[in-house]
Write a protein that holds these residues in place. Structure first.
Motif, PDB file in Angstrom:
ATOM      1  N   THR A  53      12.733  -1.545   5.083  1.00  0.00           N
ATOM      2  CA  THR A  53      13.066  -1.381   3.389  1.00  0.00           C
ATOM      3  C   THR A  53      12.422  -2.736   2.183  1.00  0.00           C
ATOM      4  N   ASP A  54      12.353  -3.868   2.686  1.00  0.00           N
ATOM      5  CA  ASP A  54      11.576  -5.365   2.443  1.00  0.00           C
ATOM      6  C   ASP A  54      10.306  -5.584   2.201  1.00  0.00           C
ATOM      7  N   GLY A  55       9.424  -4.666   2.774  1.00  0.00           N
ATOM      8  CA  GLY A  55       8.585  -4.646   3.478  1.00  0.00           C
ATOM      9  C   GLY A  55       7.748  -4.906   2.406  1.00  0.00           C
ATOM     10  N   HIS A  56       7.816  -4.677   0.975  1.00  0.00           N
ATOM     11  CA  HIS A  56       6.756  -4.408  -0.201  1.00  0.00           C
ATOM     12  C   HIS A  56       6.735  -5.889  -0.422  1.00  0.00           C
ATOM     13  N   LYS A  57       7.578  -6.110  -1.046  1.00  0.00           N
ATOM     14  CA  LYS A  57       9.019  -7.432  -1.069  1.00  0.00           C
ATOM     15  C   LYS A  57       7.141  -8.661  -0.433  1.00  0.00           C
ATOM     16  N   TYR A  58       7.233  -8.544   0.915  1.00  0.00           N
ATOM     17  CA  TYR A  58       6.325  -9.273   2.061  1.00  0.00           C
ATOM     18  C   TYR A  58       4.375  -9.130   1.662  1.00  0.00           C
ATOM     19  N   VAL A  59       4.549  -7.547   1.174  1.00  0.00           N
ATOM     20  CA  VAL A  59       3.112  -7.608   1.441  1.00  0.00           C
ATOM     21  C   VAL A  59       2.628  -8.104   0.290  1.00  0.00           C
ATOM     22  N   ASN A  60       3.565  -8.006  -1.421  1.00  0.00           N
ATOM     23  CA  ASN A  60       3.340  -8.728  -2.663  1.00  0.00           C
ATOM     24  C   ASN A  60       3.273 -10.447  -2.438  1.00  0.00           C
ATOM     25  N   TRP A  80      -3.801  -5.429   5.053  1.00  0.00           N
ATOM     26  CA  TRP A  80      -5.792  -5.403   5.251  1.00  0.00           C
ATOM     27  C   TRP A  80      -6.480  -4.797   4.169  1.00  0.00           C
ATOM     28  N   LEU A  81      -5.929  -3.298   3.778  1.00  0.00           N
ATOM     29  CA  LEU A  81      -6.808  -3.087   2.286  1.00  0.00           C
ATOM     30  C   LEU A  81      -7.096  -3.775   1.539  1.00  0.00           C
ATOM     31  N   GLY A  82      -5.442  -4.378   1.332  1.00  0.00           N
ATOM     32  CA  GLY A  82      -5.058  -5.414  -0.189  1.00  0.00           C
ATOM     33  C   GLY A  82      -6.433  -6.852   0.500  1.00  0.00           C
ATOM     34  N   LEU A  83      -6.363  -6.856   1.490  1.00  0.00           N
ATOM     35  CA  LEU A  83      -7.589  -7.722   1.751  1.00  0.00           C
ATOM     36  C   LEU A  83      -8.953  -7.326   1.645  1.00  0.00           C
ATOM     37  N   HIS A  84      -8.786  -6.111   1.554  1.00  0.00           N
ATOM     38  CA  HIS A  84     -10.488  -5.493   1.823  1.00  0.00           C
ATOM     39  C   HIS A  84     -10.861  -6.369   0.099  1.00  0.00           C
ATOM     40  N   GLU A  85      -9.347  -5.411  -0.509  1.00  0.00           N
ATOM     41  CA  GLU A  85     -10.049  -4.758  -1.523  1.00  0.00           C
ATOM     42  C   GLU A  85      -9.759  -5.304  -3.323  1.00  0.00           C
ATOM     43  N   LEU A  86      -9.340  -7.132  -2.462  1.00  0.00           N
ATOM     44  CA  LEU A  86      -8.640  -8.875  -3.280  1.00  0.00           C
ATOM     45  C   LEU A  86      -9.833  -8.496  -4.776  1.00  0.00           C
ATOM     46  N   PRO A  87      -9.035  -8.825  -5.359  1.00  0.00           N
ATOM     47  CA  PRO A  87      -8.142  -9.010  -5.965  1.00  0.00           C
ATOM     48  C   PRO A  87      -7.793  -8.195  -7.023  1.00  0.00           C
ATOM     49  N   TYR A  88      -7.862  -8.079  -7.068  1.00  0.00           N
ATOM     50  CA  TYR A  88      -7.760  -6.379  -8.439  1.00  0.00           C
ATOM     51  C   TYR A  88      -6.138  -6.651  -9.141  1.00  0.00           C
ATOM     52  N   ARG A  89      -5.664  -6.227 -10.128  1.00  0.00           N
ATOM     53  CA  ARG A  89      -4.351  -6.071  -9.709  1.00  0.00           C
ATOM     54  C   ARG A  89      -3.680  -3.983  -9.431  1.00  0.00           C
ATOM     55  N   VAL A  90      -4.165  -3.755  -9.866  1.00  0.00           N
ATOM     56  CA  VAL A  90      -4.685  -2.412  -9.206  1.00  0.00           C
ATOM     57  C   VAL A  90      -4.583  -2.408  -8.062  1.00  0.00           C
ATOM     58  N   VAL A  91      -4.652  -3.003  -7.209  1.00  0.00           N
ATOM     59  CA  VAL A  91      -4.936  -2.539  -5.911  1.00  0.00           C
ATOM     60  C   VAL A  91      -3.550  -3.574  -5.147  1.00  0.00           C
ATOM     61  N   LEU A  92      -3.373  -4.431  -6.342  1.00  0.00           N
ATOM     62  CA  LEU A  92      -2.268  -5.289  -5.488  1.00  0.00           C
ATOM     63  C   LEU A  92      -0.537  -4.332  -5.543  1.00  0.00           C
ATOM     64  N   ASP A  93      -0.907  -3.705  -6.832  1.00  0.00           N
ATOM     65  CA  ASP A  93       0.126  -2.806  -7.237  1.00  0.00           C
ATOM     66  C   ASP A  93       0.342  -1.589  -6.642  1.00  0.00           C
ATOM     67  N   GLU A  94      -1.369  -1.059  -6.416  1.00  0.00           N
ATOM     68  CA  GLU A  94      -0.808  -0.581  -5.419  1.00  0.00           C
ATOM     69  C   GLU A  94      -0.512  -0.243  -3.555  1.00  0.00           C
ATOM     70  N   ALA A  95      -1.117  -1.503  -3.265  1.00  0.00           N
ATOM     71  CA  ALA A  95      -0.543  -2.153  -1.797  1.00  0.00           C
ATOM     72  C   ALA A  95       1.085  -2.098  -1.891  1.00  0.00           C
ATOM     73  N   VAL A  96       1.538  -2.751  -2.690  1.00  0.00           N
ATOM     74  CA  VAL A  96       3.158  -2.737  -3.049  1.00  0.00           C
ATOM     75  C   VAL A  96       3.797  -1.082  -3.205  1.00  0.00           C
ATOM     76  N   GLN A  97       3.602  -0.286  -3.740  1.00  0.00           N
ATOM     77  CA  GLN A  97       4.004   0.904  -3.905  1.00  0.00           C
ATOM     78  C   GLN A  97       3.582   2.368  -2.752  1.00  0.00           C
ATOM     79  N   LEU A  98       2.876   1.759  -1.737  1.00  0.00           N
ATOM     80  CA  LEU A  98       2.511   2.183  -0.405  1.00  0.00           C
ATOM     81  C   LEU A  98       3.218   1.704   0.002  1.00  0.00           C
TER      82      LEU A  98
END
Length: 139
Positions: free
Chosen positions: A112-119, A87-105
């Motif tokens: 365990t591998d949720g970050h791969k799916y989110v990315n 939800w956060l990522g879709l709201h803030e797209l497309p900024y790279r920093v947002v994508l990176d933070e979404a993966v880090q969160l």
């Protein structure tokens, strides 16, 4: 504290709020007030935190409809952390920093591998929803 750091912490607090709304459904204003009163909130960009919660929480169904187009897992079957991060990522797209933070969160709080799916989901969404901005590096 830098404004970038304060905004990152606002996203983290918004993630907590969006997670809580899935686990304990109630008016978003109650969740916002509870988190905003926490001493940890003093370190965040409070205006940005409120903006995120106030814009995302009432639009969760619409965000889920958009998310369904990019996700092979139905939104209501997602892990609550990954769901909130998306939800956060879709709201803030497309900024790279947002994508990176979404993966880090997701790495920090998700499965365990949720970050791969989110990315993957946010990458597909950025490519389709913001093709002119997709792939630009942040400055």
């Amino acid at each position: 504290m830098s404004s970038h750091r304060a905004r990152s912490l606002a996203r983290r607090l918004a993630l907590q709020g969006l997670y809580q709304l899935q686990i304990n459904p109630r008016p978003w204003q109650d969740t916002y007030a509870e988190l905003d009163a926490d001493p940890e909130a003093e370190r965040v960009d409070r205006a940005y935190f409120k903006e995120l919660i106030a814009r995302i929480a009432p639009e969760r169904a619409a965000l889920d409809a958009r998310l369904a187009a990019f996700s092979e897992i139905p939104p209501l079957e997602l892990d609550p952390i990954e769901h909130a991060v998306l939800w956060l990522g879709l709201h803030e797209l497309p900024y790279r920093v947002v994508l990176d933070e979404a993966v880090q969160l997701t790495k920090q709080f998700g499965a365990t591998d949720g970050h791969k799916y989110v990315n993957a989901v946010l990458d597909r969404a950025a490519r389709e929803l913001r093709p002119d901005e997709y792939g630009r590096t942040s400055t």
